[in-house]
Scaffold this active site. Structure first.
Site, PDB file in Angstrom:
ATOM      1  N   ASN A 190       0.230   5.617   3.409  1.00 17.69           N
ATOM      2  CA  ASN A 190       0.818   4.620   2.948  1.00 17.69           C
ATOM      3  C   ASN A 190       1.509   3.589   3.892  1.00 17.69           C
ATOM      4  O   ASN A 190       1.709   4.238   4.961  1.00 17.69           O
ATOM      5  CB  ASN A 190       1.500   5.230   1.781  1.00 17.69           C
ATOM      6  CG  ASN A 190       0.982   6.099   1.161  1.00 17.69           C
ATOM      7  OD1 ASN A 190       0.408   6.095   0.025  1.00 17.69           O
ATOM      8  ND2 ASN A 190       1.158   7.538   1.489  1.00 17.69           N
ATOM      9  N   THR A 191       1.698   2.557   3.519  1.00 17.75           N
ATOM     10  CA  THR A 191       2.468   1.509   4.248  1.00 17.75           C
ATOM     11  C   THR A 191       2.793   0.227   3.502  1.00 17.75           C
ATOM     12  O   THR A 191       1.704  -0.254   2.753  1.00 17.75           O
ATOM     13  CB  THR A 191       1.761   1.351   5.666  1.00 17.75           C
ATOM     14  OG1 THR A 191       2.001   2.379   6.439  1.00 17.75           O
ATOM     15  CG2 THR A 191       2.302   0.188   6.169  1.00 17.75           C
ATOM     16  N   THR A 192       3.565  -0.444   3.540  1.00 20.50           N
ATOM     17  CA  THR A 192       3.890  -1.984   3.088  1.00 20.50           C
ATOM     18  C   THR A 192       4.085  -2.745   4.246  1.00 20.50           C
ATOM     19  O   THR A 192       4.977  -2.251   5.262  1.00 20.50           O
ATOM     20  CB  THR A 192       5.127  -1.792   2.063  1.00 20.50           C
ATOM     21  OG1 THR A 192       4.612  -1.064   0.995  1.00 20.50           O
ATOM     22  CG2 THR A 192       5.175  -3.390   1.682  1.00 20.50           C
ATOM     23  N   ASN A 226       0.786  -1.207  -0.161  1.00 23.47           N
ATOM     24  CA  ASN A 226       0.039   0.031  -0.059  1.00 23.47           C
ATOM     25  C   ASN A 226       0.752   1.208  -0.032  1.00 23.47           C
ATOM     26  O   ASN A 226       0.891   1.932   0.858  1.00 23.47           O
ATOM     27  CB  ASN A 226      -0.833  -0.089   1.155  1.00 23.47           C
ATOM     28  CG  ASN A 226      -2.043   1.036   1.297  1.00 23.47           C
ATOM     29  OD1 ASN A 226      -2.685   1.228   0.401  1.00 23.47           O
ATOM     30  ND2 ASN A 226      -2.032   2.022   2.235  1.00 23.47           N
ATOM     31  N   GLY A 244       4.546   3.795   6.309  1.00 25.15           N
ATOM     32  CA  GLY A 244       4.858   3.122   7.721  1.00 25.15           C
ATOM     33  C   GLY A 244       5.465   1.698   7.803  1.00 25.15           C
ATOM     34  O   GLY A 244       5.036   1.032   8.328  1.00 25.15           O
TER      35      GLY A 244
END
Length: 313
Positions: free
Chosen positions: A234-236, A187, A275
């Site tokens: 956003n974040t993966t 994401n 994040g």
């Protein structure tokens, strides 16, 4: 619309396909609220696994962060989705016959993505959804695509009008007796890049039908000939599970090495608007042969690239 406004029933979240993996004792389950749409993914290791956590970026959303885990819970819903991990924790308490001796405690961590950008509800994964995902868990199968925590994930948000849906992906590698599963919910602000440099998802320019790495947009913006309004939220999230025995120091560096490698597949990565968090778990079953921890990290990094690619295919 929030969780309190409508009756919510957890539903299966099977995705578009399944990645099989051979790590006995590792279970994966997903569940979703279609009304969101949003979901969660649970990686359950009943016997427990030593863990290293590598958290980066300016917007990490995480609970727990222990050095030993029985379950990792990934969820949408941003900070509100952390409630799903509490549901998993309670369910595991009941499975342990409500024993609370320190040796019986079930260690559960949660991490979340901000997935509100792609939907018009405030519905978030909660305790009921977390428990449902755990109850749906099966051994040796990881659902991929727009499912679980990746149900409403998106990538390439250099300008949100150019973003595209992503999801969760997984890949499995076997190197002699050593095995590694990498699972990721993508994401990201950045785009997803294939090994030949092709952008396969995100930063889609409708006027030209092209996708390209965001550096082009940033360069144009710096020169006053274009715009690059990087979107927030956003974040993966990544979970790596291996059966290889690694010392505490080696496991921590393994987590850092694999996480660092993912910048090849996601560009840009680890920004102040991401994040990004990676959990590396080992079941400590086999000694590495022929390669050291660094070499094994290099192999796992290739698996991680495959996992990112599977999240958008």
């Amino acid at each position: 619309m929030t969780n309190d406004d409508v009756p919510l029933t957890p539903r299966p979240s099977p995705g578009s396909s399944v990645v099989s993996f051979d790590l006995p004792g590792v279970f994966v389950g997903t569940a979703e609220y279609a009304e969101g749409p949003t979901g969660c993914t649970v990686i359950h290791v009943p016997q427990g696994a030593r863990t290293a956590v590598d958290a980066r970026g300016g917007a990490v959303g995480m609970s727990g962060g222990y050095d030993f885990h029985h379950a990792i819970v990934l969820a949408g819903g941003s900070v509100y989705g952390l409630e799903a991990a509490a549901g998993v924790s309670t369910e595991l308490l009941h499975r342990a016959e409500n024993r609370t001796h320190w040796a019986a405690l079930q260690h559960v961590s949660g991490a979340v993505i901000y997935d509100f950008s792609t939907r018009d509800t405030a519905i978030a994964p909660d305790t009921a959804l977390g428990r449902a995902a755990l109850n749906n868990a099966v051994e040796g199968e990881f659902p991929v695509g727009r499912c679980g925590a990746g149900r409403s994930a998106s990538v390439g948000k250099i300008d949100f009008s150019r973003a595209e849906f992503a999801g969760q992906g997984a890949a499995f590698g076997r190197y002699g007796e050593a095995k590694v599963l990498v699972a990721t919910v993508v994401n990201a602000v950045g785009v997803v890049v294939d090994r030949d440099g092709t952008v396969v998802r995100g930063n889609y320019h409708a006027e030209t039908g092209e996708r390209h790495v965001p550096a082009f947009d940033y360069a144009a913006a710096a020169e006053g000939t274009g715009e690059a309004r990087t979107a927030s939220g956003n974040t993966t999230l990544t979970v790596v599970v291996t059966n290889a025995k690694l010392t505490d120091v080696a496991l921590k560096q393994f987590a850092t090495q694999v996480h660092s490698s993912m910048h090849r597949a996601i560009h840009p990565f680890h920004t102040e608007l991401d994040g990004d968090t990676l959990f590396a778990l080992t079941t400590d079953e086999v000694e590495l042969k022929g390669v050291n921890a660094t070499g094994f990290g290099a192999l796992a990094s290739e698996v991680a690239w495959d996992a990112v690619l599977s999240s958008v295919r």
